[in-house]
Design a protein around this motif. Sequence first.
Motif, PDB file in Angstrom:
ATOM      1  N   HIS A 167      -6.093  -8.008   0.386  1.00  0.00           N
ATOM      2  CA  HIS A 167      -5.348  -7.616   1.590  1.00  0.00           C
ATOM      3  C   HIS A 167      -4.247  -8.636   1.848  1.00  0.00           C
ATOM      4  CE1 HIS A 167      -9.074  -5.306   3.227  1.00  0.00           C
ATOM      5  NE2 HIS A 167      -8.403  -4.621   2.330  1.00  0.00           N
ATOM      6  N   PHE A 168      -3.077  -8.122   2.173  1.00  0.00           N
ATOM      7  CA  PHE A 168      -1.969  -9.042   2.428  1.00  0.00           C
ATOM      8  C   PHE A 168      -2.286  -9.908   3.650  1.00  0.00           C
ATOM      9  CE2 PHE A 168       1.892 -10.346   4.537  1.00  0.00           C
ATOM     10  CZ  PHE A 168       2.519 -11.000   3.496  1.00  0.00           C
ATOM     11  N   ASN A 169      -2.020 -11.206   3.497  1.00  0.00           N
ATOM     12  CA  ASN A 169      -2.261 -12.153   4.591  1.00  0.00           C
ATOM     13  C   ASN A 169      -1.173 -13.217   4.497  1.00  0.00           C
ATOM     14  OD1 ASN A 169      -3.114 -14.254   6.209  1.00  0.00           O
ATOM     15  ND2 ASN A 169      -5.273 -14.102   5.597  1.00  0.00           N
ATOM     16  N   GLU A 170      -0.355 -13.300   5.520  1.00  0.00           N
ATOM     17  CA  GLU A 170       0.751 -14.282   5.490  1.00  0.00           C
ATOM     18  C   GLU A 170       0.254 -15.706   5.293  1.00  0.00           C
ATOM     19  OE1 GLU A 170       3.410 -12.572   8.927  1.00  0.00           O
ATOM     20  OE2 GLU A 170       4.460 -14.198   7.889  1.00  0.00           O
ATOM     21  N   ASP A 171      -0.977 -15.978   5.713  1.00  0.00           N
ATOM     22  CA  ASP A 171      -1.520 -17.330   5.549  1.00  0.00           C
ATOM     23  C   ASP A 171      -1.875 -17.627   4.096  1.00  0.00           C
ATOM     24  OD1 ASP A 171      -1.336 -17.730   8.257  1.00  0.00           O
ATOM     25  OD2 ASP A 171      -3.394 -17.072   8.646  1.00  0.00           O
ATOM     26  N   ARG A 172      -1.979 -16.563   3.287  1.00  0.00           N
ATOM     27  CA  ARG A 172      -2.407 -16.775   1.893  1.00  0.00           C
ATOM     28  C   ARG A 172      -1.373 -16.254   0.904  1.00  0.00           C
ATOM     29  NH1 ARG A 172      -8.868 -15.495   2.274  1.00  0.00           N
ATOM     30  NH2 ARG A 172      -9.244 -17.034   3.889  1.00  0.00           N
ATOM     31  N   GLU A 173      -0.120 -16.355   1.313  1.00  0.00           N
ATOM     32  CA  GLU A 173       0.945 -15.817   0.457  1.00  0.00           C
ATOM     33  C   GLU A 173       1.262 -16.714  -0.723  1.00  0.00           C
ATOM     34  OE1 GLU A 173       4.150 -14.672   3.410  1.00  0.00           O
ATOM     35  OE2 GLU A 173       4.773 -13.634   1.588  1.00  0.00           O
ATOM     36  N   HIS A 174       1.156 -18.024  -0.518  1.00  0.00           N
ATOM     37  CA  HIS A 174       1.598 -18.983  -1.535  1.00  0.00           C
ATOM     38  C   HIS A 174       0.472 -19.942  -1.875  1.00  0.00           C
ATOM     39  CE1 HIS A 174       5.573 -17.434  -0.659  1.00  0.00           C
ATOM     40  NE2 HIS A 174       5.402 -17.743   0.616  1.00  0.00           N
TER      41      HIS A 174
ATOM     42  N   PRO B 135      -3.501 -11.194  -9.183  1.00  0.00           N
ATOM     43  CA  PRO B 135      -3.138  -9.773  -9.362  1.00  0.00           C
ATOM     44  C   PRO B 135      -1.762  -9.444  -8.783  1.00  0.00           C
ATOM     45  CG  PRO B 135      -5.356  -9.984  -8.442  1.00  0.00           C
ATOM     46  CD  PRO B 135      -4.733 -11.344  -8.383  1.00  0.00           C
ATOM     47  N   VAL B 136      -1.377 -10.146  -7.728  1.00  0.00           N
ATOM     48  CA  VAL B 136      -0.057  -9.917  -7.127  1.00  0.00           C
ATOM     49  C   VAL B 136       1.027 -10.460  -8.053  1.00  0.00           C
ATOM     50  CG1 VAL B 136       1.443 -10.508  -5.186  1.00  0.00           C
ATOM     51  CG2 VAL B 136      -0.984  -9.990  -4.779  1.00  0.00           C
ATOM     52  N   ALA B 137       0.784 -11.661  -8.582  1.00  0.00           N
ATOM     53  CA  ALA B 137       1.762 -12.245  -9.511  1.00  0.00           C
ATOM     54  C   ALA B 137       1.927 -11.337 -10.738  1.00  0.00           C
ATOM     55  CB  ALA B 137       1.298 -13.638  -9.939  1.00  0.00           C
ATOM     56  N   ASP B 138       0.811 -10.772 -11.189  1.00  0.00           N
ATOM     57  CA  ASP B 138       0.857  -9.859 -12.347  1.00  0.00           C
ATOM     58  C   ASP B 138       1.698  -8.621 -12.014  1.00  0.00           C
ATOM     59  OD1 ASP B 138       0.147  -8.631 -14.801  1.00  0.00           O
ATOM     60  OD2 ASP B 138      -1.487  -7.551 -13.804  1.00  0.00           O
ATOM     61  N   LEU B 139       1.444  -8.022 -10.840  1.00  0.00           N
ATOM     62  CA  LEU B 139       2.214  -6.834 -10.457  1.00  0.00           C
ATOM     63  C   LEU B 139       3.695  -7.176 -10.333  1.00  0.00           C
ATOM     64  CD1 LEU B 139       2.476  -3.907  -9.549  1.00  0.00           C
ATOM     65  CD2 LEU B 139       1.863  -4.626  -7.219  1.00  0.00           C
TER      66      LEU B 139
ATOM     67  N   LEU C  59       2.650  -2.585  -1.691  1.00  0.00           N
ATOM     68  CA  LEU C  59       4.075  -2.595  -1.334  1.00  0.00           C
ATOM     69  C   LEU C  59       4.386  -3.718  -0.345  1.00  0.00           C
ATOM     70  CD1 LEU C  59       4.783   1.240  -1.078  1.00  0.00           C
ATOM     71  CD2 LEU C  59       5.474  -0.334  -2.902  1.00  0.00           C
ATOM     72  N   ASP C  60       3.450  -4.011   0.534  1.00  0.00           N
ATOM     73  CA  ASP C  60       3.669  -5.140   1.458  1.00  0.00           C
ATOM     74  C   ASP C  60       3.794  -6.444   0.671  1.00  0.00           C
ATOM     75  OD1 ASP C  60       3.703  -3.495   3.683  1.00  0.00           O
ATOM     76  OD2 ASP C  60       1.582  -3.785   4.147  1.00  0.00           O
ATOM     77  N   TRP C  61       2.945  -6.620  -0.327  1.00  0.00           N
ATOM     78  CA  TRP C  61       3.083  -7.811  -1.182  1.00  0.00           C
ATOM     79  C   TRP C  61       4.440  -7.805  -1.898  1.00  0.00           C
ATOM     80  CZ3 TRP C  61       0.492 -12.209  -1.213  1.00  0.00           C
ATOM     81  CH2 TRP C  61      -0.834 -12.253  -0.790  1.00  0.00           C
ATOM     82  N   LEU C  62       4.821  -6.634  -2.417  1.00  0.00           N
ATOM     83  CA  LEU C  62       6.086  -6.561  -3.169  1.00  0.00           C
ATOM     84  C   LEU C  62       7.297  -6.749  -2.254  1.00  0.00           C
ATOM     85  CD1 LEU C  62       5.447  -3.627  -5.692  1.00  0.00           C
ATOM     86  CD2 LEU C  62       5.530  -6.086  -6.184  1.00  0.00           C
ATOM     87  N   SER C  63       7.108  -6.554  -0.969  1.00  0.00           N
ATOM     88  CA  SER C  63       8.235  -6.712  -0.042  1.00  0.00           C
ATOM     89  C   SER C  63       8.565  -8.178   0.201  1.00  0.00           C
ATOM     90  CB  SER C  63       7.915  -6.036   1.303  1.00  0.00           C
ATOM     91  OG  SER C  63       6.985  -6.814   2.051  1.00  0.00           O
ATOM     92  N   ARG C  64       7.705  -9.064  -0.291  1.00  0.00           N
ATOM     93  CA  ARG C  64       7.891 -10.494  -0.045  1.00  0.00           C
ATOM     94  C   ARG C  64       8.396 -11.180  -1.313  1.00  0.00           C
ATOM     95  NH1 ARG C  64       7.473 -11.719   5.295  1.00  0.00           N
ATOM     96  NH2 ARG C  64       6.261 -13.615   4.958  1.00  0.00           N
ATOM     97  N   ALA C  65       9.282 -12.129  -1.133  1.00  0.00           N
ATOM     98  CA  ALA C  65       9.872 -12.830  -2.285  1.00  0.00           C
ATOM     99  C   ALA C  65       8.932 -13.920  -2.788  1.00  0.00           C
ATOM    100  CB  ALA C  65      11.196 -13.461  -1.868  1.00  0.00           C
TER     101      ALA C  65
END
Length: 188
Positions: A47-54, A59-63, A92-98
């Motif tokens: 689940h997208f979580n701004e606290d755990r973006e970086h 799996p997000v890096a792979d996508l 898509l929320d993950w992909l919306s972030r740089a």
Amino acid sequence: MSQIRVLALSGSLRRDSFNTRLLHFAEEIAPLGTVFDHFEGLGDIPHFNEDREHPAPAPVADLRARVRTADAVLIATPEYNSSYPGSLKNALDWLSRADDNGLTLPGKPTAILGASPGLLGTVRAQLALRQVLHKLDANVVRQPEFLLFNAHQQFGEKGLAKDSPAAQLLGTVLGGLVDLVQQDRLAV
Ligand SMILES: Cc1cc2nc3c(=O)[nH]c(=O)nc-3n(C[C@H](O)[C@H](O)[C@H](O)COP(=O)(O)O)c2cc1C
């Protein structure tokens, strides 16, 4: 013409998903020179979580890497409660972030498909998905729209027939997606 790499993204996690089957059928009938990469990690994306973006979860890096490598993205969405599934929205929320390499979707040639056993063939899911892809600035094929209604009957035991009206329409959408990639290449 060099190869066109298509990242195929199914919005369903179901093993026998009509939408996943639709993407494999799209690969079978896609224009010559098109190479498909089927992303199967949707269910592994947290689940997208701004606290755990970086740093981004693996799996997000792979996508993100696979969207970047792709010339085009082809999404097949189910319809859940008149919209598209939360797992797809989450991706898509993950992909919306740089990340350090920037964004992945702006300008990316993208096409939407959808299959449902119902009579409306995912029209409401597709409208909702189109709206979000517009916000993310993806370069979405506008016409024709591909809606597979009565998917259980249209697939039948043997799958979609290559000479069916649905296959012809799908071929036109894939042609539109390839056109967007070629326009991109000419613009460079
Ligand atoms: C939670 C849930 C909500 C659904 N809502 C709709 C809906 O609003 N419209 C529709 O046509 N089908 C709806 N369905 C049925 C799906 O279209 C059907 O399960 C379809 O096979 C899902 O796509 P898939 O085969 O790719 O997994 C719903 C199914 C589930 C599980």
